[in-house]
Write a protein that holds these residues in place. Structure first.
Motif, PDB file in Angstrom:
ATOM      1  N   SER A 156      -3.178  -3.339   3.989  1.00 47.64           N
ATOM      2  CA  SER A 156      -1.729  -3.723   2.146  1.00 47.64           C
ATOM      3  C   SER A 156      -1.134  -5.138   2.176  1.00 47.64           C
ATOM      4  O   SER A 156      -1.094  -5.543   3.594  1.00 47.64           O
ATOM      5  N   ASP A 207       3.156  -9.946  -5.640  1.00 48.02           N
ATOM      6  CA  ASP A 207       2.454  -9.798  -5.653  1.00 48.02           C
ATOM      7  C   ASP A 207       2.323  -8.102  -4.637  1.00 48.02           C
ATOM      8  O   ASP A 207       2.243  -9.142  -2.998  1.00 48.02           O
ATOM      9  N   TRP A 208       1.534  -7.130  -4.581  1.00 47.40           N
ATOM     10  CA  TRP A 208       1.909  -6.354  -4.082  1.00 47.40           C
ATOM     11  C   TRP A 208       0.238  -5.868  -3.801  1.00 47.40           C
ATOM     12  O   TRP A 208      -0.605  -5.469  -5.097  1.00 47.40           O
ATOM     13  N   ALA A 209      -0.308  -5.339  -2.663  1.00 43.80           N
ATOM     14  CA  ALA A 209      -1.820  -4.556  -2.641  1.00 43.80           C
ATOM     15  C   ALA A 209      -1.119  -3.855  -1.660  1.00 43.80           C
ATOM     16  O   ALA A 209      -1.280  -4.071  -0.465  1.00 43.80           O
ATOM     17  N   THR A 228      -3.257  -0.776   0.313  1.00 44.34           N
ATOM     18  CA  THR A 228      -4.744   0.381   0.550  1.00 44.34           C
ATOM     19  C   THR A 228      -4.063   1.479   1.347  1.00 44.34           C
ATOM     20  O   THR A 228      -3.286   0.914   2.341  1.00 44.34           O
ATOM     21  N   ARG A 249       2.343  -6.028  -9.457  1.00 42.32           N
ATOM     22  CA  ARG A 249       3.366  -7.164  -9.795  1.00 42.32           C
ATOM     23  C   ARG A 249       4.429  -7.042 -10.299  1.00 42.32           C
ATOM     24  O   ARG A 249       4.413  -6.363 -11.059  1.00 42.32           O
ATOM     25  N   ARG A 286      -7.931   1.248  -3.238  1.00 40.97           N
ATOM     26  CA  ARG A 286      -6.471   0.978  -3.002  1.00 40.97           C
ATOM     27  C   ARG A 286      -5.815   0.118  -4.469  1.00 40.97           C
ATOM     28  O   ARG A 286      -6.893   0.336  -5.512  1.00 40.97           O
ATOM     29  N   THR A 287      -4.495   0.012  -4.420  1.00 43.59           N
ATOM     30  CA  THR A 287      -4.201  -0.777  -6.362  1.00 43.59           C
ATOM     31  C   THR A 287      -3.326  -1.735  -5.972  1.00 43.59           C
ATOM     32  O   THR A 287      -3.005  -2.221  -4.457  1.00 43.59           O
ATOM     33  N   THR A 288      -2.952  -2.611  -6.761  1.00 41.18           N
ATOM     34  CA  THR A 288      -2.176  -3.742  -6.566  1.00 41.18           C
ATOM     35  C   THR A 288      -1.126  -3.565  -8.171  1.00 41.18           C
ATOM     36  O   THR A 288      -1.465  -2.917  -9.038  1.00 41.18           O
TER      37      THR A 288
END
Length: 134
Positions: free
Chosen positions: A72, A113-115, A117, A127, A123-125
């Motif tokens: 993440s 910006d984020w990611a 898990t 902004r 996983r999701t992302t």
């Protein structure tokens, strides 16, 4: 020539097939399966698309699921595209959040910006932005 008896056999076979598929469908839904969750953004500080008067020293985002820290991330950039985060994000609180330290932020618009898990490896992302405006 199709007789009424042969027509009935074909029709009853079709009904039997439909009944069989209905039973299989019901059984498939009755068998317990593991829940696969995704970590969805719940909140952020500074807030998503919000404005703060005092430049934050860190950014924290919270999710619906526990996270895998190593998979993440958070990247914060200024309006010119320069990174203003001061390192790698780390787990916050109950492992459902991420925090990253920030450099001294002058007034302006910032993009996050984020990611994320989740512990089940989904996983999701995303902004979002926030503004520093004294």
């Amino acid at each position: 020539m199709v007789t009424s008896a042969s027509h009935e056999r074909v029709r009853s076979r079709g009904l039997g097939w439909c009944a069989g598929m209905t039973v299989l469908t019901l059984l498939a839904h009755a068998v317990p399966t593991p829940a696969f969750a995704h970590a969805h953004l719940v909140s952020a500080s500074p807030p998503v698309d919000g404005t703060v008067r005092t430049p934050p020293q860190e950014l924290t985002i919270a999710f619906t699921e526990k996270l895998e820290e190593a998979l993440s991330s958070i990247v914060v950039k200024d309006a010119a595209g320069r990174r203003v985060d001061a390192g790698t994000a780390h787990l916050a609180g109950d492992a459902k959040g991420l925090t990253v330290r920030l450099r001294d932020l002058p007034p302006g618009l910032y993009t996050v910006d984020w990611a994320a898990t989740s512990v089940d490896t989904h996983r999701t992302t995303g902004r979002f932005t926030f503004t520093v405006k004294p």
